[in-house]
Design a protein around this motif. Structure first.
Motif, PDB file in Angstrom:
ATOM      1  N   ASN A 116       0.820  -1.220   0.000  1.00 33.07           N
ATOM      2  CA  ASN A 116       0.000   0.000   0.000  1.00 33.07           C
ATOM      3  C   ASN A 116       0.848   1.262   0.000  1.00 33.07           C
ATOM      4  O   ASN A 116       0.501   2.239   0.645  1.00 33.07           O
ATOM      5  N   LEU A 117       1.947   1.251  -0.674  1.00 32.82           N
ATOM      6  CA  LEU A 117       2.806   2.433  -0.714  1.00 32.82           C
ATOM      7  C   LEU A 117       2.251   3.460  -1.683  1.00 32.82           C
ATOM      8  O   LEU A 117       1.877   3.137  -2.810  1.00 32.82           O
ATOM      9  N   ASN A 118       2.194   4.693  -1.245  1.00 32.89           N
ATOM     10  CA  ASN A 118       1.799   5.806  -2.103  1.00 32.89           C
ATOM     11  C   ASN A 118       3.047   6.586  -2.477  1.00 32.89           C
ATOM     12  O   ASN A 118       3.976   6.710  -1.687  1.00 32.89           O
ATOM     13  N   TYR A 119       3.031   7.128  -3.670  1.00 28.87           N
ATOM     14  CA  TYR A 119       4.198   7.874  -4.147  1.00 28.87           C
ATOM     15  C   TYR A 119       3.831   9.330  -4.390  1.00 28.87           C
ATOM     16  O   TYR A 119       2.732   9.635  -4.840  1.00 28.87           O
ATOM     17  N   ASN A 120       4.773  10.201  -4.095  1.00 30.87           N
ATOM     18  CA  ASN A 120       4.672  11.606  -4.463  1.00 30.87           C
ATOM     19  C   ASN A 120       5.676  11.868  -5.574  1.00 30.87           C
ATOM     20  O   ASN A 120       6.768  11.299  -5.588  1.00 30.87           O
ATOM     21  N   TYR A 121       5.311  12.734  -6.480  1.00 33.57           N
ATOM     22  CA  TYR A 121       6.205  13.114  -7.564  1.00 33.57           C
ATOM     23  C   TYR A 121       6.525  14.592  -7.401  1.00 33.57           C
ATOM     24  O   TYR A 121       5.633  15.428  -7.419  1.00 33.57           O
ATOM     25  N   ASN A 122       7.797  14.907  -7.216  1.00 31.29           N
ATOM     26  CA  ASN A 122       8.234  16.280  -7.027  1.00 31.29           C
ATOM     27  C   ASN A 122       8.913  16.774  -8.285  1.00 31.29           C
ATOM     28  O   ASN A 122       9.816  16.129  -8.805  1.00 31.29           O
ATOM     29  N   LEU A 123       8.488  17.920  -8.764  1.00 34.00           N
ATOM     30  CA  LEU A 123       9.113  18.563  -9.916  1.00 34.00           C
ATOM     31  C   LEU A 123      10.181  19.502  -9.379  1.00 34.00           C
ATOM     32  O   LEU A 123       9.869  20.457  -8.669  1.00 34.00           O
ATOM     33  N   ILE A 124      11.436  19.226  -9.690  1.00 35.35           N
ATOM     34  CA  ILE A 124      12.552  20.004  -9.169  1.00 35.35           C
ATOM     35  C   ILE A 124      13.144  20.813 -10.314  1.00 35.35           C
ATOM     36  O   ILE A 124      13.525  20.269 -11.346  1.00 35.35           O
ATOM     37  N   ILE A 125      13.199  22.128 -10.113  1.00 38.80           N
ATOM     38  CA  ILE A 125      13.685  23.056 -11.134  1.00 38.80           C
ATOM     39  C   ILE A 125      14.886  23.800 -10.576  1.00 38.80           C
ATOM     40  O   ILE A 125      14.825  24.356  -9.483  1.00 38.80           O
TER      41      ILE A 125
END
Length: 142
Positions: A116-125
């Protein structure tokens, strides 16, 4: 954080300046909980070392409206931030690096179930900008 170099590494900016310029870089991390599509990820890779206006033109060609609006909103807010807080000129602003980082959004002590792992996606600029070094005040002779 600022260093003296002849000119930035950006490909689109003209190389006509003779005086040393001051370069500065800022990193921005934007949290996104949705997965970025493969086409958008390829377009983001094309934005590396591009001027800000060229990057806006490339991003506006993304087919997915939600992703396009999200990325454009981030780019505009980053440009406004750098203009207000660092006195940058938008003509001398470029994207040095941009990528999507995947992080796990789970508390391993509470959730014992690994499936049940949830992932976050970070946009790094990583933004780069240049400005002329401020002139030094001459010392008086007396």
């Amino acid at each position: 954080m600022a260093i003296l170099v002849p000119h930035p590494k950006c490909q689109e900016l003209p190389r006509v300046y003779r005086s040393p310029m001051v370069l500065e870089f800022i990193m921005i991390n934007a949290k996104n909980t949705q997965l970025v599509s493969k086409d958008t990820n390829k377009i983001l890779k094309c934005l590396r070392r591009r001027s800000f206006y060229k990057a806006l033109k490339i991003v506006s060609e993304i087919d997915n409206i939600i992703e396009r609006n999200f990325i454009l909103q981030i780019l505009y807010s980053v440009a406004t931030y750098s203009e207000n807080n660092h006195s940058t000129n938008l003509l001398k602003l470029w994207i040095e690096d941009i990528y999507v980082k995947k992080t796990i959004n789970a508390n391993q002590f509470i959730d014992r179930n690994v499936h049940n792992l949830n992932y976050n996606y970070n946009l790094i600029i990583k933004l780069g900008f240049q400005y002329k070094a401020p002139p030094r005040k001459k010392e008086t002779l007396w």
